[in-house]
Design a protein around this motif. Structure first.
Motif, short mmCIF file in Angstrom:
data_model
loop_
_atom_site.label_atom_id
_atom_site.label_comp_id
_atom_site.label_asym_id
_atom_site.label_seq_id
_atom_site.Cartn_x
_atom_site.Cartn_y
_atom_site.Cartn_z
N GLY A 245 4.20 7.32 -8.03
CA GLY A 245 5.48 7.13 -8.70
C GLY A 245 5.33 7.22 -10.20
N SER A 246 6.04 6.33 -10.90
CA SER A 246 6.01 6.31 -12.36
C SER A 246 5.35 5.03 -12.84
CB SER A 246 7.42 6.41 -12.90
OG SER A 246 8.15 5.23 -12.57
N SER A 247 5.33 4.84 -14.14
CA SER A 247 4.74 3.62 -14.71
C SER A 247 5.54 2.38 -14.32
CB SER A 247 4.69 3.73 -16.24
OG SER A 247 3.84 4.78 -16.63
N PHE A 248 6.84 2.57 -14.05
CA PHE A 248 7.69 1.41 -13.76
C PHE A 248 8.05 1.26 -12.28
CE2 PHE A 248 8.68 2.87 -18.09
CZ PHE A 248 8.31 1.74 -18.81
N SER A 249 7.81 2.28 -11.48
CA SER A 249 8.15 2.19 -10.06
C SER A 249 7.27 3.12 -9.24
CB SER A 249 9.62 2.57 -9.84
OG SER A 249 9.94 2.56 -8.48
N ALA A 250 6.65 2.57 -8.19
CA ALA A 250 5.80 3.37 -7.31
C ALA A 250 5.88 2.83 -5.89
CB ALA A 250 4.36 3.37 -7.80
N GLN A 251 5.75 3.71 -4.92
CA GLN A 251 5.77 3.27 -3.52
C GLN A 251 4.93 4.20 -2.66
OE1 GLN A 251 9.51 4.25 -1.21
NE2 GLN A 251 10.35 4.35 -3.30
N GLY A 252 4.56 3.71 -1.49
CA GLY A 252 3.74 4.50 -0.58
C GLY A 252 3.67 3.82 0.76
N ALA A 253 2.94 4.44 1.68
CA ALA A 253 2.82 3.90 3.04
C ALA A 253 1.43 4.15 3.58
CB ALA A 253 3.86 4.53 3.95
N GLY A 254 1.00 3.26 4.47
CA GLY A 254 -0.31 3.38 5.10
C GLY A 254 -0.23 3.03 6.56
N LYS A 255 -1.33 3.26 7.27
CA LYS A 255 -1.36 3.04 8.71
C LYS A 255 -1.79 1.61 9.07
CE LYS A 255 -2.62 7.89 9.47
NZ LYS A 255 -3.68 8.80 9.98
N SER A 256 -2.59 1.01 8.22
CA SER A 256 -3.19 -0.29 8.56
C SER A 256 -2.35 -1.44 8.04
CB SER A 256 -4.60 -0.37 7.99
OG SER A 256 -5.14 -1.65 8.19
N ALA A 257 -1.94 -2.34 8.95
CA ALA A 257 -1.20 -3.54 8.56
C ALA A 257 -2.12 -4.75 8.41
CB ALA A 257 -0.11 -3.84 9.59
N ASN A 258 -3.35 -4.62 8.91
CA ASN A 258 -4.27 -5.75 8.91
C ASN A 258 -4.67 -6.18 7.49
OD1 ASN A 258 -4.28 -5.72 11.72
ND2 ASN A 258 -5.98 -4.25 11.79
N ASN A 259 -4.77 -5.21 6.59
CA ASN A 259 -5.25 -5.52 5.23
C ASN A 259 -4.13 -5.68 4.22
OD1 ASN A 259 -7.91 -5.32 6.13
ND2 ASN A 259 -7.99 -3.12 5.71
N LEU A 260 -2.89 -5.83 4.70
CA LEU A 260 -1.77 -5.90 3.75
C LEU A 260 -1.88 -7.11 2.84
CD1 LEU A 260 0.80 -4.66 2.71
CD2 LEU A 260 2.08 -5.85 4.50
N ASP A 261 -2.26 -8.27 3.38
CA ASP A 261 -2.42 -9.48 2.55
C ASP A 261 -3.46 -9.24 1.46
OD1 ASP A 261 -0.59 -11.27 3.80
OD2 ASP A 261 -1.95 -11.37 5.50
N SER A 262 -4.60 -8.68 1.86
CA SER A 262 -5.68 -8.42 0.90
C SER A 262 -5.25 -7.38 -0.13
CB SER A 262 -6.93 -7.91 1.64
OG SER A 262 -7.36 -8.84 2.60
N CYS A 263 -4.47 -6.40 0.33
CA CYS A 263 -3.99 -5.34 -0.55
C CYS A 263 -3.11 -5.90 -1.67
CB CYS A 263 -3.22 -4.30 0.26
SG CYS A 263 -2.48 -2.99 -0.71
N LEU A 264 -2.15 -6.75 -1.29
CA LEU A 264 -1.25 -7.34 -2.29
C LEU A 264 -1.98 -8.33 -3.19
CD1 LEU A 264 2.22 -7.94 -0.60
CD2 LEU A 264 1.46 -6.06 -2.01
N GLU A 265 -2.93 -9.06 -2.61
CA GLU A 265 -3.71 -10.01 -3.42
C GLU A 265 -4.55 -9.27 -4.45
OE1 GLU A 265 -4.73 -13.70 -4.72
OE2 GLU A 265 -3.27 -13.20 -3.16
N TYR A 266 -5.11 -8.13 -4.03
CA TYR A 266 -5.90 -7.31 -4.94
C TYR A 266 -5.02 -6.80 -6.08
CZ TYR A 266 -8.52 -3.28 -6.69
OH TYR A 266 -9.16 -2.39 -7.51
N ALA A 267 -3.81 -6.29 -5.73
CA ALA A 267 -2.90 -5.79 -6.76
C ALA A 267 -2.44 -6.91 -7.69
CB ALA A 267 -1.68 -5.15 -6.07
N TYR A 268 -2.23 -8.08 -7.14
CA TYR A 268 -1.82 -9.25 -7.92
C TYR A 268 -2.87 -9.61 -8.97
CZ TYR A 268 -0.22 -14.06 -8.76
OH TYR A 268 0.19 -15.24 -9.35
N ASN A 269 -4.12 -9.72 -8.52
CA ASN A 269 -5.20 -10.06 -9.44
C ASN A 269 -5.44 -8.97 -10.47
OD1 ASN A 269 -5.72 -12.54 -8.17
ND2 ASN A 269 -7.03 -11.57 -6.63
N LYS A 270 -5.28 -7.73 -10.02
CA LYS A 270 -5.46 -6.59 -10.94
C LYS A 270 -4.40 -6.62 -12.04
CE LYS A 270 -7.64 -2.51 -11.47
NZ LYS A 270 -9.10 -2.31 -11.48
N ALA A 271 -3.18 -6.97 -11.66
CA ALA A 271 -2.08 -7.04 -12.63
C ALA A 271 -2.35 -8.15 -13.66
CB ALA A 271 -0.75 -7.28 -11.90
#
Length: 397
Positions: free
Chosen positions: A367-393
């Protein structure tokens, strides 16, 4: 071998003797002493059927011999019973004749020519553009030719006669005998395909779609057995709808249009209510959001929630200053990510953040600097994925 399928294209069953069986790539190519099976050509697909109840999957001609391809080797050699899949043959015959009729009508009415290669497919490509109004004229003339019960004339003209018909031989096959098909005094066509004896056997023709392709057009049609079947299916559906609506068949369309209007109105009201609910939800979310360096970061996972509603929420949230939204959504077959931030946050890129985090759910997006989206196949790592993005931010901030 004598081409018996031309002599009687209505022959459904016959007996023959097997002359030879050749094994190739695990399949058995059977040569008979005679055959009514139509082989594959550049104008029409081959017949299918059965030899002694064994399925015949493909038929071809090679060196003036017709071979019938079977998956299983026939045990009996003498006087085998052969059955042609006539339902399939009839459909091909009707569709091919329909193309000849359409060719005549298009040439007579609009001086248009068919440019698509002949086949049993139920469409033709033309060298001109047509309008929806033109289709009615084509249908009217086509069905007039059908109801006139015109005999399909088949001939094998000499070279002199071919010139008079304005039909040229293929340079690669100068010695070939050309088979020509003609209806009354209309243009004659070279044709190898099997055809019904008369136009009346086509029953009816209906153009169901017009596609414009640059300076050309594609007409998609149904005819014969398929058209009758289509009519019965649609008539049955209209009958059922008229009973549901308790109205006449002719009033069904009006009832459906009324329902469509009611549905649009209901959906509009539903969307308005969703927007109002979102406004209340946004206030609660912002109040509960964690504040880091005067920036509110919102991290939430949704289960089986309309992704459009989640997008509305994120858009409303980031309309406020200094807000970062990290949303994950689980659906039946995919896992979605939506990262957004307020326009006043120019020191962080949602595009880079999402592309970094989405690999954890085996996905892709951007996406852009202000909005981005996507999709993946694995739902198992969604918590870890958001936590990783949270800490990265937080690290970036």
């Amino acid at each position: 071998m004598e081409k018996l399928y031309y002599e009687n294209p209505y022959q459904k069953e016959f007996t023959a003797e097997i002359i030879d069986v050749i094994e190739k790539d695990g399949k058995y190519h059977v040569e008979l002493d005679k055959s009514y099976f139509y082989p594959n050509t550049d104008e029409e697909s081959c017949d299918t059927g059965w030899i002694n109840n064994l399925p015949v999957s493909f038929i071809y001609e090679e060196n003036s011999k017709i071979y019938h391809v079977l998956e299983i080797k026939p045990l009996k050699i003498h006087r085998v019973s052969c059955v042609i899949n006539f339902d399939q043959r009839l459909i091909f015959m009707q569709q091919h004749l329909a193309k000849h009729i359409l060719s005549i009508c298009l040439l007579e009415l609009f001086n248009a020519n068919i440019i698509s290669p002949p086949s049993e497919a139920s469409f033709i490509d033309l060298d001109k553009t047509l309008s929806e109004d033109d289709l009615l004229k084509i249908e009217e003339m086509s069905n007039k030719l059908i109801s006139d019960n015109i005999n399909v004339q088949v001939s094998y003209p000499s070279n002199v006669e071919l010139k008079k018909m304005n039909i040229k031989k293929n340079n690669r096959n100068k010695d070939d005998v050309i088979r020509v098909v003609q209806l009354l005094d209309y243009n004659a066509f070279p044709c190898k395909a099997l055809l019904p004896r008369s136009t009346i056997e086509l029953q009816m023709l209906k153009i169901i779609k017009l596609e414009k392709r640059g300076n050309n057009s594609r007409l998609i049609f149904i005819c014969g057995k398929l058209a009758v079947s289509d009519y019965i299916t649609k008539y049955t559906a209209i009958e059922k709808m008229s009973k549901i609506f308790r109205c006449k068949d002719t009033e069904v369309l009006e009832k459906v249009q009324d329902l469509s209007g009611d549905l649009k109105k209901a959906l509009s009201e539903k969307n308005s209510l969703k927007a109002e609910i979102a406004d209340y939800e946004v206030k609660d979310i912002l109040t509960a959001a964690r504040n880091i360096k005067d920036i509110r970061i919102i991290k939430t996972i949704y289960n089986e929630v309309d992704f459009k509603y989640i997008t509305v929420l994120a858009t409303k949230l980031t309309s406020f200053p200094k807000v970062i939204v990290l949303f994950g959504a689980k659906s039946t077959d995919k896992t979605h990510l939506l990262f957004m931030c307020s326009k006043d946050l120019d020191n962080i890129s949602m595009n880079l953040l999402l592309k970094d985090a989405i690999t954890l759910i085996d996905g892709k997006g951007g996406g852009s600097s202000f909005s981005a989206q996507g999709a993946g196949k694995s739902a198992n790592n969604l918590d870890s994925c958001l936590e990783y993005a949270y800490n990265k931010a937080i690290d970036v901030l």
